[in-house]
Design an enzyme around this catalytic site. Structure first.
Site, PDB file in Angstrom:
ATOM      1  N   LEU B  16      23.392  13.402 -45.154  1.00 47.98           N
ATOM      2  CA  LEU B  16      23.248  11.989 -45.455  1.00 47.98           C
ATOM      3  C   LEU B  16      24.071  11.131 -44.492  1.00 47.98           C
ATOM      4  O   LEU B  16      25.034  10.473 -44.883  1.00 47.98           O
ATOM      5  CB  LEU B  16      23.668  11.790 -46.920  1.00 47.98           C
ATOM      6  CG  LEU B  16      23.245  10.538 -47.694  1.00 47.98           C
ATOM      7  CD1 LEU B  16      21.968   9.953 -47.220  1.00 47.98           C
ATOM      8  CD2 LEU B  16      23.211  10.848 -49.169  1.00 47.98           C
ATOM      9  N   HIS B  17      23.642  11.140 -43.231  1.00 42.40           N
ATOM     10  CA  HIS B  17      24.350  10.320 -42.242  1.00 42.40           C
ATOM     11  C   HIS B  17      23.785   8.900 -42.255  1.00 42.40           C
ATOM     12  O   HIS B  17      23.086   8.516 -43.176  1.00 42.40           O
ATOM     13  CB  HIS B  17      24.269  10.989 -40.859  1.00 42.40           C
ATOM     14  CG  HIS B  17      22.886  11.198 -40.348  1.00 42.40           C
ATOM     15  ND1 HIS B  17      22.338  10.448 -39.337  1.00 42.40           N
ATOM     16  CD2 HIS B  17      21.914  12.070 -40.718  1.00 42.40           C
ATOM     17  CE1 HIS B  17      21.096  10.864 -39.108  1.00 42.40           C
ATOM     18  NE2 HIS B  17      20.819  11.846 -39.931  1.00 42.40           N
ATOM     19  N   LEU B  18      24.104   8.114 -41.240  1.00 45.54           N
ATOM     20  CA  LEU B  18      23.830   6.684 -41.314  1.00 45.54           C
ATOM     21  C   LEU B  18      22.360   6.333 -41.523  1.00 45.54           C
ATOM     22  O   LEU B  18      22.006   5.497 -42.349  1.00 45.54           O
ATOM     23  CB  LEU B  18      24.375   5.987 -40.053  1.00 45.54           C
ATOM     24  CG  LEU B  18      24.246   4.474 -39.991  1.00 45.54           C
ATOM     25  CD1 LEU B  18      24.859   3.813 -41.206  1.00 45.54           C
ATOM     26  CD2 LEU B  18      24.939   3.951 -38.745  1.00 45.54           C
ATOM     27  N   ASP B  89      13.845  12.107 -42.115  1.00 45.04           N
ATOM     28  CA  ASP B  89      14.801  12.138 -41.015  1.00 45.04           C
ATOM     29  C   ASP B  89      14.503  13.330 -40.128  1.00 45.04           C
ATOM     30  O   ASP B  89      15.177  14.343 -40.167  1.00 45.04           O
ATOM     31  CB  ASP B  89      16.223  12.241 -41.590  1.00 45.04           C
ATOM     32  CG  ASP B  89      17.294  12.135 -40.520  1.00 45.04           C
ATOM     33  OD1 ASP B  89      18.318  12.832 -40.660  1.00 45.04           O
ATOM     34  OD2 ASP B  89      17.099  11.374 -39.566  1.00 45.04           O
TER      35      ASP B  89
END
Lengths: 158, 97
Positions: B16-18, B89
């Site tokens: 759960l990155h940017l 993603d």
């Protein structure tokens, strides 16, 4: 992941000269090169990669903070730097505010966890308004480094 | 007042990155319901990108999403689907030399 584990001290910059997004990124990547944390041959490639990531969506996450970043195969571990712009730079942030505080990160492609933990530390620590304010008011790289050390020692824990 | 909860697992490689955090917050903000996300006993506001990033949710992390309020059902369904689809993603090759 504490600041001292990924911030390249020699690359910290108070009083950034730049006024545009690309110039700030170039200045901070240049700082990492000067500090010996990234290979000069990779400098322009890394700037390009960071700008390309910005096109997908601004890393200006609000509260006057941005986290421009990229993965890059030339680094063996996450390297980062911190920059402060006194006037603030238009970074097309999510809250439309100018950015004064930059954390630029370059990480190895196969270690997504390191990048996440750096983001975790940055966002956790910056929940403290005092730390946020003091960083943005820092006049020297030494001031910034000192604040990051204090943050690492949980002096701004909320 | 409707309150719905669901546990989902972060499935995309980079966690759960940017970018996925932003996708989550953008979607959550479209609903009136209050949204919270809990990981390892820590609960944060699901409409705050800064808060989501404090979770450092890597691949495999379990998240409990709770939605309360009028459109809680729709909110929960949409958000759970987003997470389970890996936030769309795809691994982009951001840095080919």
């Amino acid at each position: 992941m504490k600041f001292q584990e990924f911030v390249s001290v020699g690359a910290i910059r108070a009083a950034l000269d730049s006024h545009t997004k690309e110039d700030v990124v170039t200045e901070l990547v240049g700082a990492l090169v000067e500090a010996g944390s990234i290979n000069p041959d990779q400098q322009s490639d890394i700037v390009k990669a960071i700008m390309k990531r910005e096109e997908l969506g601004s890393t200006g996450i609000g509260r006057g903070v941005a986290v421009p970043h990229t993965k890059h195969p030339s680094v063996q571990r996450l390297v980062g730097t911190v920059g402060v712009s006194v006037e603030g730079v238009d970074f097309e942030s999510l809250d439309r505010e100018k950015v004064q505080l930059f954390f630029l990160l370059v990480s190895p492609p196969d270690r997504p966890g390191d990048h996440l933990r750096a983001l975790e530390n940055i966002t956790r620590q910056l929940r403290d308004d005092t730390l946020c304010r003091f960083l943005k008011q820092s006049k020297t790289a030494a001031d910034i480094q000192q604040l990051l050390e204090e943050a690492d020692n949980n002096q701004f824990v909320s | 007042m409707a309150r719905k909860a669901k546990t989902v697992v972060v499935s995309n490689r980079d966690g759960l990155h940017l970018r996925p955090a932003h996708a989550f917050v953008k979607l959550a903000s479209q609903f009136d319901a209050d949204i919270s996300v809990t990981k390892n006993g820590e609960t944060i506001d699901g409409k705050s990108i800064l808060s989501i990033l404090t979770l450092a949710a890597t691949r495999g992390a379990e998240l409990e999403i709770v939605a309360s309020g009028g459109d809680a059902d729709a909110a929960l369904e949409a958000l759970a689907e987003l997470v389970e689809n890996g936030f769309l993603d795809e691994e982009t090759e951001e840095s080919k030399i």
